[in-house]
Design an enzyme around this catalytic site. Sequence first.
Site, PDB file in Angstrom:
ATOM      1  N   ASP A   1       0.803  -1.227   0.000  1.00  0.00           N
ATOM      2  CA  ASP A   1       0.000   0.000   0.000  1.00  0.00           C
ATOM      3  C   ASP A   1       0.836   1.278   0.000  1.00  0.00           C
ATOM      4  OD1 ASP A   1      -2.216  -1.654   0.135  1.00  0.00           O
ATOM      5  OD2 ASP A   1      -2.257  -1.612   2.322  1.00  0.00           O
TER       6      ASP A   1
ATOM      7  N   LYS B   1       2.095   1.735  -5.335  1.00  0.00           N
ATOM      8  CA  LYS B   1       2.525   1.028  -6.554  1.00  0.00           C
ATOM      9  C   LYS B   1       1.582   1.342  -7.707  1.00  0.00           C
ATOM     10  CE  LYS B   1       2.234  -2.933  -4.390  1.00  0.00           C
ATOM     11  NZ  LYS B   1       2.022  -2.501  -2.988  1.00  0.00           N
TER      12      LYS B   1
ATOM     13  N   GLY C   1      -4.628  -4.238  -3.700  1.00  0.00           N
ATOM     14  CA  GLY C   1      -5.569  -3.160  -4.014  1.00  0.00           C
ATOM     15  C   GLY C   1      -4.737  -1.976  -4.439  1.00  0.00           C
ATOM     16  N   HIS C   2      -4.731  -1.689  -5.713  1.00  0.00           N
ATOM     17  CA  HIS C   2      -3.876  -0.624  -6.249  1.00  0.00           C
ATOM     18  C   HIS C   2      -4.745   0.534  -6.721  1.00  0.00           C
ATOM     19  CE1 HIS C   2      -0.446  -3.746  -7.076  1.00  0.00           C
ATOM     20  NE2 HIS C   2      -0.834  -3.698  -5.817  1.00  0.00           N
TER      21      HIS C   2
ATOM     22  N   GLN D   1       1.778  -6.458  -2.916  1.00  0.00           N
ATOM     23  CA  GLN D   1       2.200  -6.534  -1.508  1.00  0.00           C
ATOM     24  C   GLN D   1       3.532  -5.794  -1.305  1.00  0.00           C
ATOM     25  OE1 GLN D   1       0.947  -9.790  -3.023  1.00  0.00           O
ATOM     26  NE2 GLN D   1      -0.910  -8.731  -2.483  1.00  0.00           N
TER      27      GLN D   1
HETATM   28  P1  GDP Z   1      -0.547   0.161  -3.595  1.00  0.00           P
HETATM   29  O1  GDP Z   1      -1.205  -1.059  -3.064  1.00  0.00           O
HETATM   30  O2  GDP Z   1       0.925   0.175  -3.339  1.00  0.00           O
HETATM   31  O3  GDP Z   1      -0.881   0.420  -5.027  1.00  0.00           O
HETATM   32  O4  GDP Z   1      -1.132   1.370  -2.760  1.00  0.00           O
HETATM   33  P2  GDP Z   1      -2.682   1.610  -2.377  1.00  0.00           P
HETATM   34  O5  GDP Z   1      -3.407   2.088  -3.558  1.00  0.00           O
HETATM   35  O6  GDP Z   1      -3.231   0.442  -1.642  1.00  0.00           O
HETATM   36  O7  GDP Z   1      -2.514   2.742  -1.273  1.00  0.00           O
HETATM   37  C1  GDP Z   1      -1.873   3.938  -1.529  1.00  0.00           C
HETATM   38  C2  GDP Z   1      -2.861   5.088  -1.268  1.00  0.00           C
HETATM   39  O8  GDP Z   1      -2.154   6.305  -1.228  1.00  0.00           O
HETATM   40  C3  GDP Z   1      -3.871   5.249  -2.377  1.00  0.00           C
HETATM   41  O9  GDP Z   1      -5.075   5.708  -1.813  1.00  0.00           O
HETATM   42  C4  GDP Z   1      -3.263   6.322  -3.270  1.00  0.00           C
HETATM   43  O10 GDP Z   1      -4.242   7.057  -3.994  1.00  0.00           O
HETATM   44  C5  GDP Z   1      -2.600   7.184  -2.251  1.00  0.00           C
HETATM   45  N1  GDP Z   1      -1.379   7.914  -2.676  1.00  0.00           N
HETATM   46  C6  GDP Z   1      -0.346   7.471  -3.435  1.00  0.00           C
HETATM   47  N2  GDP Z   1       0.631   8.410  -3.476  1.00  0.00           N
HETATM   48  C7  GDP Z   1       0.193   9.448  -2.729  1.00  0.00           C
HETATM   49  C8  GDP Z   1       0.760  10.709  -2.351  1.00  0.00           C
HETATM   50  O11 GDP Z   1       1.885  11.064  -2.684  1.00  0.00           O
HETATM   51  N3  GDP Z   1       0.006  11.504  -1.546  1.00  0.00           N
HETATM   52  C9  GDP Z   1      -1.232  11.153  -1.105  1.00  0.00           C
HETATM   53  N4  GDP Z   1      -1.899  11.973  -0.322  1.00  0.00           N
HETATM   54  N5  GDP Z   1      -1.794   9.975  -1.439  1.00  0.00           N
HETATM   55  C10 GDP Z   1      -1.079   9.134  -2.226  1.00  0.00           C
HETATM   56  P1  IMO Z   2      -0.997  -4.303  -2.133  1.00  0.00           P
HETATM   57  O1  IMO Z   2      -0.559  -4.941  -3.424  1.00  0.00           O
HETATM   58  C1  IMO Z   2      -1.156  -4.556   2.235  1.00  0.00           C
HETATM   59  C2  IMO Z   2      -1.603  -8.567   3.975  1.00  0.00           C
HETATM   60  C3  IMO Z   2      -2.917  -8.898   4.669  1.00  0.00           C
HETATM   61  C4  IMO Z   2      -2.431  -9.886   5.699  1.00  0.00           C
HETATM   62  C5  IMO Z   2      -1.353 -10.650   4.961  1.00  0.00           C
HETATM   63  C6  IMO Z   2      -1.819 -11.972   4.347  1.00  0.00           C
HETATM   64  O2  IMO Z   2      -2.248  -3.516  -2.250  1.00  0.00           O
HETATM   65  O3  IMO Z   2       0.120  -3.574  -1.496  1.00  0.00           O
HETATM   66  P2  IMO Z   2      -3.328 -12.581   2.251  1.00  0.00           P
HETATM   67  O4  IMO Z   2      -4.731 -12.225   1.924  1.00  0.00           O
HETATM   68  O5  IMO Z   2      -2.345 -12.155   1.227  1.00  0.00           O
HETATM   69  O6  IMO Z   2      -3.178 -14.030   2.613  1.00  0.00           O
HETATM   70  O7  IMO Z   2      -3.010 -11.759   3.598  1.00  0.00           O
HETATM   71  O8  IMO Z   2      -0.893  -9.798   3.927  1.00  0.00           O
HETATM   72  N1  IMO Z   2      -1.739  -8.082   2.567  1.00  0.00           N
HETATM   73  C7  IMO Z   2      -1.564  -6.816   2.197  1.00  0.00           C
HETATM   74  N2  IMO Z   2      -1.306  -5.705   2.915  1.00  0.00           N
HETATM   75  N3  IMO Z   2      -1.228  -4.479   0.869  1.00  0.00           N
HETATM   76  C8  IMO Z   2      -1.458  -5.580   0.128  1.00  0.00           C
HETATM   77  O9  IMO Z   2      -1.404  -5.577  -1.212  1.00  0.00           O
HETATM   78  C9  IMO Z   2      -1.669  -6.810   0.787  1.00  0.00           C
HETATM   79  N4  IMO Z   2      -1.938  -8.070   0.365  1.00  0.00           N
HETATM   80  C10 IMO Z   2      -1.958  -8.837   1.463  1.00  0.00           C
HETATM   81  O10 IMO Z   2      -3.485  -7.752   5.251  1.00  0.00           O
HETATM   82  O11 IMO Z   2      -1.819  -9.210   6.765  1.00  0.00           O
HETATM   83 MG    MG Z   3      -2.794  -1.606  -1.830  1.00  0.00          MG
END
Ligand code: GDP
Ligand code: IMO
Ligand code: MG
Length: 503
Positions: A26, A29, A54-55, A259
């Site tokens: 999170d 990416k 969840g991207h 992840q």
């Molecule tokens: P990922 O799983 O690595 O793709 O990241 P997620 O989408 O799960 O979580 C990242 C969150 O941070 C998302 O809600 C993005 O929209 C947000 N985000 C990414 N870069 C920035 C930033 O520089 N500033 C802010 N405020 N939000 C960001």
């Molecule tokens: P992205 O790609 C953050 C965490 C879960 C749990 C552990 C195992 O969005 O960064 P699973 O369902 O994979 O067996 O869960 O890994 N987890 C993540 N945490 N970002 C993710 O993906 C994750 N995918 C799995 O919360 O602790």
């Molecule tokens: Mg994510």
Amino acid sequence: MRNRLLKLLERHNAKVLAIICSTFGDSGKGKFADLVAEEWADIIIRGTGGANAGHTIWVNGQKHVVHMLPSGILHDKDGKVNIIGSGTAFDPYVFSKEQNTIRRSGGTFSNFYISHRAHLLLPQHKVMDRVRESNATEGKIGTTGQGIGPCYTDHYARIGLTANDLFNKDVFVWKLKRNLEDKIKLLRLVDPELVKYVMQHEDLESGEYYSARDIFNVDAIVNRYVMQHGLALNEYITDTDELVRKARGKQNILLEGAQGNLLSVDYGTYPYVTSTDCTVGNLAKGAGLREGDVDLTFAIAKAYMTRVGGGPFPTELGGERAAQWRSAPGMNRLREIAELGDVSINSDDEFEQGVALRIEGEEYGATTGRLRGVGWFCAATQRYSNRLNGRVFLMPITKLDVLSKFKRLKVCRALRYNGPDYRVGNLRIRKGHEFSELLPDSEVLRYCEPIYDEMPGWNCEIDKTDNKLPLETINYIRHIEQQTGASTGILSLGKDRNETYVM
Ligand code: GDP
Ligand code: IMO
Ligand code: MG
């Protein structure tokens, strides 16, 4: 920004770029993959994980979240090729829902492929995942419930199915029956009401696959997966490894990780990890390449740290109290804001500070909506993580804007052990032992306390457009670079593509 990004990639002779997360996922990416897909990549590949990811991508004020699809999918109408690679746990149910959503945003899926060797994620995997998590007493992992663990377990137990099995009904049926044998035996030992309850979940199509007599309705699975999903996916499933090998050196290839390094089953904080190796080596493999093919890696880190689910998190603001708060039954964003929405980010109480940071950074899971634990940047964790990143990498920092209201900031320089005597390999660990680099052992980490460096915050809004960063922001970045020995290269100052500063 565009030119500087292209120059940076040129400087590294990048033909294959990998995007991964340095810590617990999170980190942004999705934002980076979307940006690089727009500006540079010809081919974008997801190589690991499944719908546990969840991207999030923001374009012109509109939010898109992808779980199964590569984050380059919004650019497929411009001829970009998107691939779900052989290392993924491919979930046709999530895919078809996501495909409908993306089509409404203009996605054509005309340059889209799925590896015929991708691990097929079926309803029984979600059932096993959820029943196991519901029954766990101590050491709950807190999975996303997407069936990831059971799917990869089947792969290693050599009873898994692949996307290719969707082509051949007879083979699918015998493999499915074999796959279900052990699961049915195990589920017969579980409270039947729990099994029935789990199966009624929307993600399991509200009981569609439940049989009161046999637990699983094999015909329903075959009908839905072979006759419906299989037919719809027919044109996409192919040998993507070959396609990628042929493109290597000729086209710009982006590998999109899922992840994060610390969630890797091989290198992370086991057992509180996911069930794949999320480091760049395995990402390359899952995309049809080798680690040596990767010219440059963006190992993204947040300006602070988050972790969702179970497992140790030494810099979590508010410590154990915070961990209990965020995992309380029925806890969600709305409830948190209703109950604690007015706490101050500069409160003397770390728990309150953490709540305020979570609200400010919108740190709620993109897949499950759960509250993410939040804490200070940990250089000790980062030093360990950096070693997993292969030959050449940068450590872009995201979400700097979220720290804007802090008057003072902390960075964890080392971790101090405060538990009972414990042995790891040849290392005998006693109270007071300091780790300048994280030891990826959850039994050690659960007793580790952070040792902090403190510095002034910038305490003003960062201008996301003119790229003039406050001096304190620059000092913060320099401190992180110096502490971790990594170059950042790119700073993210907001969630939109354009709110990015390439150095
Ligand atoms: P990922 O799983 O690595 O793709 O990241 P997620 O989408 O799960 O979580 C990242 C969150 O941070 C998302 O809600 C993005 O929209 C947000 N985000 C990414 N870069 C920035 C930033 O520089 N500033 C802010 N405020 N939000 C960001
Ligand atoms: P992205 O790609 C953050 C965490 C879960 C749990 C552990 C195992 O969005 O960064 P699973 O369902 O994979 O067996 O869960 O890994 N987890 C993540 N945490 N970002 C993710 O993906 C994750 N995918 C799995 O919360 O602790
Ligand atoms: Mg994510």
